[in-house]
Design a protein around this motif. Structure first.
Motif, PDB file in Angstrom:
ATOM      1  N   GLU A   1       0.827  -1.201   0.000  1.00  0.00           N
ATOM      2  CA  GLU A   1       0.000   0.000   0.000  1.00  0.00           C
ATOM      3  C   GLU A   1       0.862   1.252   0.000  1.00  0.00           C
TER       4      GLU A   1
ATOM      5  N   GLY B   1     -11.070   2.681  -3.904  1.00  0.00           N
ATOM      6  CA  GLY B   1     -10.163   1.856  -3.119  1.00  0.00           C
ATOM      7  C   GLY B   1      -9.378   2.604  -2.048  1.00  0.00           C
ATOM      8  N   ILE B   2      -9.846   3.740  -1.617  1.00  0.00           N
ATOM      9  CA  ILE B   2      -9.117   4.591  -0.679  1.00  0.00           C
ATOM     10  C   ILE B   2      -9.542   4.287   0.750  1.00  0.00           C
TER      11      ILE B   2
ATOM     12  N   SER C   1      -3.874   3.625  -0.174  1.00  0.00           N
ATOM     13  CA  SER C   1      -4.469   2.936  -1.313  1.00  0.00           C
ATOM     14  C   SER C   1      -3.400   2.055  -1.948  1.00  0.00           C
TER      15      SER C   1
ATOM     16  N   GLU D   1      -4.422   6.840  -7.578  1.00  0.00           N
ATOM     17  CA  GLU D   1      -5.602   7.195  -6.791  1.00  0.00           C
ATOM     18  C   GLU D   1      -5.242   8.194  -5.696  1.00  0.00           C
TER      19      GLU D   1
END
Length: 163
Positions: free
Chosen positions: A4, A121-122, A135, A140
């Motif tokens: 991540e 997807g945060i 993320s 993003e």
């Protein structure tokens, strides 16, 4: 390599830059002709900045000089919380305090903006007076930074620890 990426959203003020702007403003006020005889001054008073002058319009002019110097030094005016001019004896004063840290309500508002308008997807996590945004995709995260820069929030935001 599904690690991540993340960054922190903070609201901090560089005290040295504020101090430099304050010193520059005090120097300009002492030298400017329109401030002669008005007892105009700007100085630290504990953790706040105290501006004083002989009339309300002169103390507002002192505030304007300080704000100009802060902008030139890269300090956001959103980090400055100024009071209304008030009379204190024969002089008028304005006090200004520096706002630092994300309050809980502001952090919730930022989290809501990211959830509603940002990529799906945060993940966000509030820790004390800062917020971690993470993320799997760095693109993003860049979108979230652009989104928050464009949002109309009443705090100065910085994005740190981008990894």
């Amino acid at each position: 390599m599904a690690s991540e990426s993340s960054f922190d959203v903070v609201s901090k003020v560089d005290r040295q830059e504020v101090d430099n702007a304050l010193n520059q403003a005090a120097k300009e006020i002492s030298q400017r002709y329109d401030f002669k005889g008005t007892d105009a001054s700007v100085r630290w008073s504990g953790e706040s900045i105290l501006m004083s002058a002989s009339s309300e319009d002169r103390v507002n002019a002192v505030l304007d000089v300080l704000q100009t110097k802060l902008i030139k030094r890269g300090v956001s005016l959103k980090a400055l919380d100024t009071s209304e001019p008030f009379a204190s004896g024969k002089e008028h004063r304005i006090t200004a305090t520096l706002k630092e840290g994300l309050a809980q309500d502001v952090a919730k508002k930022i989290g809501k903006i990211i959830r509603d308008e940002g990529p799906k997807g945060i993940k966000t996590q509030v820790t004390g007076d800062e917020m971690r945004v993470s993320s799997k995709s760095r693109d993003e995260l860049q979108e979230v930074i652009a989104l928050l820069k464009g949002a109309d929030l009443d705090v100065a935001l910085q994005f740190v620890n981008y990894r």
